[in-house]
Every structure is written in structure tokens, then in C-alpha cells.
Design a protein around this motif. Sequence first.
Motif, PDB file in Angstrom:
ATOM      1  N   ILE A   1       0.849  -1.201   0.000  1.00  0.00           N
ATOM      2  CA  ILE A   1       0.000   0.000   0.000  1.00  0.00           C
ATOM      3  C   ILE A   1       0.882   1.247   0.000  1.00  0.00           C
ATOM      4  CG2 ILE A   1      -1.775   1.280   1.242  1.00  0.00           C
ATOM      5  CD1 ILE A   1      -2.593  -1.430   2.478  1.00  0.00           C
TER       6      ILE A   1
ATOM      7  N   HIS B   1     -12.336  -2.260   1.595  1.00  0.00           N
ATOM      8  CA  HIS B   1     -12.099  -2.131   0.150  1.00  0.00           C
ATOM      9  C   HIS B   1     -11.767  -3.488  -0.467  1.00  0.00           C
ATOM     10  CE1 HIS B   1     -10.671  -0.125  -3.548  1.00  0.00           C
ATOM     11  NE2 HIS B   1      -9.679  -0.998  -3.524  1.00  0.00           N
ATOM     12  N   ARG B   2     -10.929  -4.251   0.182  1.00  0.00           N
ATOM     13  CA  ARG B   2     -10.546  -5.564  -0.332  1.00  0.00           C
ATOM     14  C   ARG B   2     -11.730  -6.530  -0.337  1.00  0.00           C
ATOM     15  NH1 ARG B   2      -4.928  -5.898   3.096  1.00  0.00           N
ATOM     16  NH2 ARG B   2      -3.476  -5.285   1.439  1.00  0.00           N
TER      17      ARG B   2
ATOM     18  N   ASN C   1      -7.607   0.851  -6.201  1.00  0.00           N
ATOM     19  CA  ASN C   1      -6.737  -0.128  -6.815  1.00  0.00           C
ATOM     20  C   ASN C   1      -5.744   0.642  -7.674  1.00  0.00           C
ATOM     21  OD1 ASN C   1      -8.303  -2.071  -5.633  1.00  0.00           O
ATOM     22  ND2 ASN C   1      -9.264  -2.786  -7.524  1.00  0.00           N
TER      23      ASN C   1
ATOM     24  N   TYR D   1      -2.387  -1.127  -3.843  1.00  0.00           N
ATOM     25  CA  TYR D   1      -3.436  -0.188  -3.465  1.00  0.00           C
ATOM     26  C   TYR D   1      -2.803   1.175  -3.178  1.00  0.00           C
ATOM     27  CZ  TYR D   1      -5.992  -4.526  -2.690  1.00  0.00           C
ATOM     28  OH  TYR D   1      -6.559  -5.762  -2.844  1.00  0.00           O
TER      29      TYR D   1
END
Length: 444
Positions: A4, A140-141, A203, A119
Motif C-alpha cells: 500500500i 475495500h478488499r 486499486n 493499493y
Amino acid sequence: MKSILTVVLAGGRGTRLEPLTRDRAKPAVPFGGIYRIIDFTLSNCINSGLKKILLLTQYKAMSLDRHINLAWNKYFCRELGESIDIIPPQQRVDQQWYQGTADAVYQNIYAIEQSRPEYIVILAGDHIYKMNYANMIEFHRESGAELTIGALPVSLEEARGFGVMQIDPQQRIRGFQEKPIAPQPMPGCTDKCLASMGIYVFNAKFLLEELCRDATQIGSAHDFGKNIIPSVIEDRRVFAFPFADENRKTKPYWRDVGTLDAYYEASMDLISVDPLLNLYDEHWPIRTYQVNSPPPKFVFGSRADQADQRRGFAIDSMVCNGSIVSGAQVTRSIVGPNCRLEAYSHVESSVLFDRVTIGERARIRNAIIEKNVRIPNDIEIGFDPQQDQARGMTITESGLVVVAKGARIERLTGSTTRVTKGVVRAPFFDKTPAKLLGDTTNRN
């Protein structure tokens, strides 16, 4: 979390906060005595486990740059893949300043691609709140989203300054309007709207594609709220994540201290008996840089039966390290680091930045005084609006008085107060001019 990358937008000009932003960007404005506004966003990152950060600056970034180097580099180890990199506008793509929030990220695609993230978290560096971004990333995932937006209920009046969202029962965004004149209320709630907090999880591949597409659009403002989000909500998986507050209070706390009155109101909350923002919570610490200064000191304590009522004390206030209250009274105020309040002076409902000196018998009320300002003996601020305005001070609609950094208030013999080339002159018999305190660090 190593996959991330966090991008913090910290280039805000903050024109509505002038003169506090005359020499610094909005994220670098002091808050709560020892903090800067940017400290809240960066503390959220550290507490959430996000340790790969790009900090995008633009306007008047020197003060912010210095603060990051002093306060934040120690929390990152590059050998472990951790970093906080300050990136000014490099004009790698366009020979111009950032045109919008999306353009700021687009012009730094090269730096983003170097990290090869899965991400990308995009944050604003000029809001005050506590939030665990890890929870939003997990949502989000699990939802299979391509974009997730932090969401906060706000009043219809406030919603006119936000991006307003409409969602379905699965929290998927079905409508989005940027700063609408007539905001659409939330279902079942006629006086609230669901507003975007300016917090995004993308993403990485999807974000880079959209940034490149938007860059080719003639007439685009190159802004996430105005262009990117409205263009993708119909065809892509875009979800809203409800603000999960780590402040541990009954009501969620999120503030955009974008005006002088909003900044002052948030500051005064900190000294209340039960403040809305909890700075003393060890569960979610707010980090910053603190100068190596001695503890605050309060001196002189005459008895009630003595004629010389010189007593140094503070009530319902925050007094930072290095400050000396020398026979002065402080009530409902924030006194920054290394201030000095002389005998018989009184500071009430005010915010003093660092290295402020208040002279003997001076009275300050409902004011914000910038760093390094010296208030001479017997001066009154916040009592006579006409006099404060004649002295060149900023006065808001609510009556708040702001004394800008570098203001020189001098005492001359005479019976009237006059302004000469922006230098304030007051009617006192002491001919010695008040000098600014020296500041060898030159910190804005």
C-alpha cells in the motif's frame, strides 16, 4: 501493508486562514499548542500501519518541509521499506502548478510507479480527526471495490461544501454531486447528507488508468470530486466507507479548520472540561516535534489580603513547555511553547503561538497571536474593535482578533494611536519600542 502506498495532499494554500497562512501552507498551521494540522493525518497513518508515504507539497512549503524533517523521519526505516518522501511540484509532466487534486497525483505518476503498489490511499493533510485507515482498506478488499470513499454524515448546510453521495443498501455509490446547491438528503434522514471526506482507497492500476484518461480531457478541472468520481460510479465498483472514529467519544470528530473562526472554535474545544477531541488518549497517540524546553513555570503568589495582587496562574487552559507565567492570569486559553506573560497581564479566551511575549498590564481577549509577536505594556487587544482595526489587525465577523506574525507594536509619547507603514504605535510614555523576540531557528 507493504503493498500500500499513501499519498498525502499537503499543498493547500489556505487563503481563508490568512494571516495564519501568510508564510506557511495550511497543513503546517500550529494547532493545540504543540501540534501542526498535518500531524493528525500522519499520526493516523502511523497508527494504521501505513509507512510508505508520499507527501505532495506546493504553496509555501518550507515550514512544512522543516517540520516533517524534524518530527517524522524518525518513525520510518528505509531498510524495512518504510519512507516518507516530500515531493514538491517537479513539472515532470506539465510545466505548471497542480491544477486539481487528481492532477497533483497525475504529475507524480513516476514516483508512484517506482513503489509498484497494489493499493493507493489518498488523503488530505489539512483535516483534524482520528481514523484507522486499515479498517477502510480491509473493507475495500472484501467488497471487491476499485475505489472506496470515506463517508461522513453532515448537515444540509454543510453539505454544500462537500461532495455528496447516494448509496444503495450494500454501500455502493449510485450518485455523486460535487458541492451541490441543493444537496440530496440521506434516505430516512431529511436533515443529513452523506459527504465525501476526501479519503480514497484505489486499486493502483485503476487509479493510474483514470488519471491518464482524465489528463487528456479538454476542459476537465482534473479533480477527484469534480471529474474522476462522477465519471466512474456508473460502470465501476465504487463504494462508501462510513467514518470509523478512533476518538472514543459519543459523536464522531472530524474538522476542517478552514476559516479563522472554525480554527478558533476547534482550539477552544481543547480546553473544555470534556473536549470533543481527546488528545490524551494513549490508544491513538498524536505525534509531533517538540523543542527541548523546560517545563512551564508559574511564579509569584501573593496572598488575597495583600495589596499587590501579582499572582501567576492559569485556569481552564493549556500551557506548553518553556512558557513562563510571571504574575499573569491565563483563563480559557492556549499558551504555546516558550511564551512569556509578564506581571499583571491577563490573557482570556485566546490562542498564543510560540515565543509570544505579553507585556505588563496588557489585556488580551478573544484573540489569536502569531509566533514571535511582542505585546507591549498596557496594550489592550480584543476590547475595542475600532482600535484593533486601526492597528492593522485582522478581525472576523464573530469579533475574533488575529495579530499576524511579524507585527510590530511600538510605544511612543502622545495621546493618539497611529499607524505608520504597517507599524502599530500606541499612546504610552515609555519611549522604548517593543522589539520582536529573536528566533534563531526561523521556524514559520
